[in-house]
Scaffold this active site. Sequence first.
Site, short mmCIF file in Angstrom:
data_model
loop_
_atom_site.label_atom_id
_atom_site.label_comp_id
_atom_site.label_asym_id
_atom_site.label_seq_id
_atom_site.Cartn_x
_atom_site.Cartn_y
_atom_site.Cartn_z
N LYS A 202 0.71 -1.03 -0.02
CA LYS A 202 -0.07 0.18 -0.01
C LYS A 202 0.97 1.18 0.09
CE LYS A 202 -3.59 2.38 2.46
NZ LYS A 202 -4.61 2.21 3.59
N LYS A 256 -2.28 -1.32 -3.92
CA LYS A 256 -3.24 -0.22 -3.74
C LYS A 256 -2.17 1.00 -3.87
CE LYS A 256 -6.07 1.85 -0.37
NZ LYS A 256 -6.52 1.86 1.08
C1 PBG Z 1 -7.16 3.59 5.57
C2 PBG Z 1 -7.67 3.49 4.39
C3 PBG Z 1 -7.57 4.31 3.18
C4 PBG Z 1 -8.18 3.58 2.05
C5 PBG Z 1 -8.59 2.32 2.54
N1 PBG Z 1 -8.14 2.24 4.07
C6 PBG Z 1 -6.91 5.57 3.01
C7 PBG Z 1 -5.64 5.94 3.52
O1 PBG Z 1 -4.78 5.15 3.76
O2 PBG Z 1 -5.55 7.07 4.11
C8 PBG Z 1 -8.09 4.35 0.83
C9 PBG Z 1 -9.26 3.62 -0.08
C10 PBG Z 1 -9.77 4.83 -1.12
O3 PBG Z 1 -8.92 5.68 -1.48
O4 PBG Z 1 -10.64 4.60 -1.87
N2 PBG Z 1 -6.83 2.66 6.60
#
Ligand code: PBG
Length: 335
Positions: A202, A256
């Site tokens: 991520k 991601k």
């Molecule tokens: C946070 C989380 C995020 C997303 C999913 N879980 C945002 C972040 O890490 O700030 C992002 C999903 C999206 O942008 O659609 N735990």
Amino acid sequence: MDPIQAAFPATRFRRLRASPSLRALAQENTLSVNDLIWPVFLCDGVGVTQPVASMPGVERRSVDLVVKAAEEAAGLGIPAICLFPYTDPSLKTETCEEAWNPENLTNRAIRAIKGAVPEIAVMTDVALDPYNANGHDGIVRNGRIVNDETVAALVKQALVQADSGADIIGPSDMMDGRIGAIRTALEAAGHHDVAILSYAAKYASAFYGPFRDAVGASGALRGDKKTYQMNPANSDEALRLVARDLAEGADMVMVKPGMPYLDIVRRVKDAFGAPTYAYQVSGEYAMIRGAALNGWIDGEKAMLESLMAFRRAGCDGVLTYFAVDAARAIRAGRA
Ligand code: PBG
């Protein structure tokens, strides 16, 4: 691959593109409703929907309406739904205990969905940001996101989600060691069949902006997430993270964001052959939907093309806010 290929005109690639039937025969990848995981946003109340301004067409739903949405998704053949709560700001603290409250929005929604639509798999988000007064995924001490204390909190959060009936636990926090800790705790609690889909690779991405509005974390967030999420410049590190998470007991792994990182998906799928997913995140959704609403692109075609690109890159499935629209298009034969 070193294909044997005759010179032109013996080889004419256009022969296999000449008709729909020949194109169908030569098609290498497919997109099916089985490939879709639908992320949905939760809010308090009964009969409540709240539009998310930066994600046109996406709304937060109260638990009763998320059950209806899950019924609709299951009816379309979508295998899984993933829950993200908008937590009332008054419940956000520095210690984040709302995250493991069995009565929090997510846990109530899991029980309601599994009670009404047991056939749909429910995936959860394991991270502290919706519950954290400072918007971070981990506990903050003296301006630092502390790893091991956060992992202990995440284990509590994951166990309560499993107790509530979650089928797939989705740690999205990027702390080190959390997959092993959660797996050990799930086994010890008898949750032998609860799957873990690790957000293994991520990245610290600007494409999450609209999501943070949707869960109400934008205002709270101090600073950025670069000390725990990955540097977008890195690729080998993603392979090491996936290897680590699989070794700690992840059943499935995720990359991601999605489209800007399909090179990572391909490397991960080739290296491990594990069930591999990508998240077409909020900013990606907003770009496609926003351009379509302005008449700049054909929204449905762009959506379907983007989802096929995930499949071509090696994804077994995609988390996408387009899941319901895509399922309808696929079922109508337009994909
Ligand atoms: C946070 C989380 C995020 C997303 C999913 N879980 C945002 C972040 O890490 O700030 C992002 C999903 C999206 O942008 O659609 N735990």
